[in-house]
Design a protein around this motif. Sequence first.
Motif, PDB file in Angstrom:
ATOM      1  N   ARG A  11       0.836  -1.207   0.000  1.00 45.34           N
ATOM      2  CA  ARG A  11       0.000   0.000   0.000  1.00 45.34           C
ATOM      3  C   ARG A  11       0.874   1.261   0.000  1.00 45.34           C
ATOM      4  O   ARG A  11       0.618   2.211  -0.727  1.00 45.34           O
ATOM      5  CB  ARG A  11      -0.902   0.037   1.236  1.00 45.34           C
ATOM      6  N   ALA A  12       1.921   1.248   0.829  1.00 50.92           N
ATOM      7  CA  ALA A  12       2.773   2.438   0.944  1.00 50.92           C
ATOM      8  C   ALA A  12       3.540   2.689  -0.356  1.00 50.92           C
ATOM      9  O   ALA A  12       3.550   3.810  -0.886  1.00 50.92           O
ATOM     10  CB  ALA A  12       3.746   2.253   2.103  1.00 50.92           C
ATOM     11  N   PHE A  13       4.153   1.648  -0.892  1.00 49.05           N
ATOM     12  CA  PHE A  13       4.977   1.811  -2.106  1.00 49.05           C
ATOM     13  C   PHE A  13       4.074   2.150  -3.298  1.00 49.05           C
ATOM     14  O   PHE A  13       4.372   3.063  -4.075  1.00 49.05           O
ATOM     15  CB  PHE A  13       5.751   0.505  -2.352  1.00 49.05           C
ATOM     16  N   TYR A 199      16.637  -7.826   1.226  1.00 51.07           N
ATOM     17  CA  TYR A 199      15.484  -7.308   0.474  1.00 51.07           C
ATOM     18  C   TYR A 199      14.215  -7.496   1.293  1.00 51.07           C
ATOM     19  O   TYR A 199      14.145  -8.384   2.142  1.00 51.07           O
ATOM     20  CB  TYR A 199      15.304  -8.109  -0.826  1.00 51.07           C
ATOM     21  N   VAL A 200      13.210  -6.673   0.977  1.00 55.16           N
ATOM     22  CA  VAL A 200      11.886  -6.941   1.548  1.00 55.16           C
ATOM     23  C   VAL A 200      10.918  -7.202   0.401  1.00 55.16           C
ATOM     24  O   VAL A 200      10.989  -6.554  -0.659  1.00 55.16           O
ATOM     25  CB  VAL A 200      11.355  -5.777   2.417  1.00 55.16           C
ATOM     26  N   TYR A 201      10.028  -8.152   0.623  1.00 52.47           N
ATOM     27  CA  TYR A 201       9.039  -8.493  -0.401  1.00 52.47           C
ATOM     28  C   TYR A 201       7.820  -7.581  -0.257  1.00 52.47           C
ATOM     29  O   TYR A 201       7.299  -7.381   0.838  1.00 52.47           O
ATOM     30  CB  TYR A 201       8.623  -9.967  -0.262  1.00 52.47           C
ATOM     31  N   VAL A 202       7.396  -7.032  -1.404  1.00 51.24           N
ATOM     32  CA  VAL A 202       6.228  -6.144  -1.468  1.00 51.24           C
ATOM     33  C   VAL A 202       5.207  -6.817  -2.386  1.00 51.24           C
ATOM     34  O   VAL A 202       5.498  -7.039  -3.566  1.00 51.24           O
ATOM     35  CB  VAL A 202       6.647  -4.774  -2.064  1.00 51.24           C
ATOM     36  N   GLU A 203       4.052  -7.170  -1.852  1.00 51.68           N
ATOM     37  CA  GLU A 203       3.102  -7.898  -2.697  1.00 51.68           C
ATOM     38  C   GLU A 203       2.477  -6.979  -3.751  1.00 51.68           C
ATOM     39  O   GLU A 203       2.590  -5.749  -3.663  1.00 51.68           O
ATOM     40  CB  GLU A 203       2.045  -8.603  -1.834  1.00 51.68           C
ATOM     41  N   PRO A 204       1.829  -7.546  -4.794  1.00 50.32           N
ATOM     42  CA  PRO A 204       1.254  -6.707  -5.861  1.00 50.32           C
ATOM     43  C   PRO A 204       0.324  -5.637  -5.283  1.00 50.32           C
ATOM     44  O   PRO A 204      -0.365  -5.880  -4.288  1.00 50.32           O
ATOM     45  CB  PRO A 204       0.476  -7.719  -6.711  1.00 50.32           C
ATOM     46  N   PHE A 205       0.317  -4.466  -5.918  1.00 51.09           N
ATOM     47  CA  PHE A 205      -0.474  -3.348  -5.404  1.00 51.09           C
ATOM     48  C   PHE A 205      -1.962  -3.708  -5.408  1.00 51.09           C
ATOM     49  O   PHE A 205      -2.461  -4.309  -6.364  1.00 51.09           O
ATOM     50  CB  PHE A 205      -0.257  -2.081  -6.262  1.00 51.09           C
TER      51      PHE A 205
END
Length: 235
Positions: A11-13, A199-205
Motif C-alpha cells: 500500500r505504501a509503495f 530485500y523486503v518483499y512487497v506484494e502486488p499493489f
Amino acid sequence: MLRLNASSLSRAFGQQLLDEGAHLKPVFEQQLLPVISARLLDPSLQRSNSGSIGLGSALSLFLASHRRAPKLIAEVGTYIGNSAAAMGCGAGVAQQAVQLITCDMNPCTQLPFKGLNLPEGSKAQVVQGTSTNMFEFLTSKGAKIDMLHIDGRLMKNDLKLLSQLLNPDTLIALDDCEGDEKGHMNLDLLRRTGLIQNYVYVEPFPRELFHRWGLETRSVTGFLLPQISINFTRQ
Ligand SMILES: C[S@@+](CC[C@H](N)C(=O)[O-])C[C@H]1O[C@@H](n2cnc3c(N)ncnc32)[C@H](O)[C@@H]1O
C-alpha cells in the motif's frame, strides 16, 4: 510498536508511486498504452500457451522503473515484449539511455522497444535462449543489473550467476505473484539461496490503488525492494 509486512509495504509503495507519478499519466496513456494494446491485438505475435502482462502490472513496472531509473534492465520472459516496453518507457522518461536485455526460450518478439520514443543510445537485446544463457552472457561481460524482471521460471544454474549480477540496490520485480503461481516459486528459490537477505518483499499493489489513476485493474507484479532503498523521512 510498528510492524510492516508485504501487504502494508505494498500500500505504501504503490500509493507513493501512483501519487508521485501522476505527472507521467500522459506518457503512460499516449506513448505506452497504444504500443502494448497494438501488440495484444496482433495475432502474429501471440502463442496459445503463453500470455502477456496486464494493465495493472504494466503500470506498476512503468512507475517502478521510472523511480529506479535503471541503466541496465534484465528480464526473463520476453514473449510479446509488453513488460519490456513498460520498463523501457518508464526508465526513458528520465532522458537517460536505457539498455535492456531480455530472453525467451520460445519464439518471441525481437523488437521489444518498437514504437517507443526512447532517449538516444537506448537499445534492447533479445537472447533467444534460456535465462541461464542470458545470465552467463552478462557475467562474461562483468555486467551489473539495476533492475531485474522475472516473468519466466528461474532455472537451477541461474542462481549462482545472479549472485554475481545483482548489486545491493538492484530492484527486482516478479510477475505472477498470486496463489501458487510462478512468482511465488521464484521468490521461494531466491529466498532459499540467500540472494535476497537484504530485500523486503512487497506484494502486488491492491486493486483500489489503481483508482487513483482512474483505472479498474489489478496487478500480479510483486517487488523485492533492497532494504537500502527504504528511507525514513521527516516530510
Ligand atoms: C508470461 S510470458 C512473458 C510475457 C512478457 N513478459 C510480456 O509482457 O509480454 C513467459 C515467457 O517466459 C519464457 N520463459 C519461461 N522460463 C524461461 C527461462 N527460464 N528462460 C527463458 N525463457 C523463459 C516462456 O517461453 C514465455 O514465453
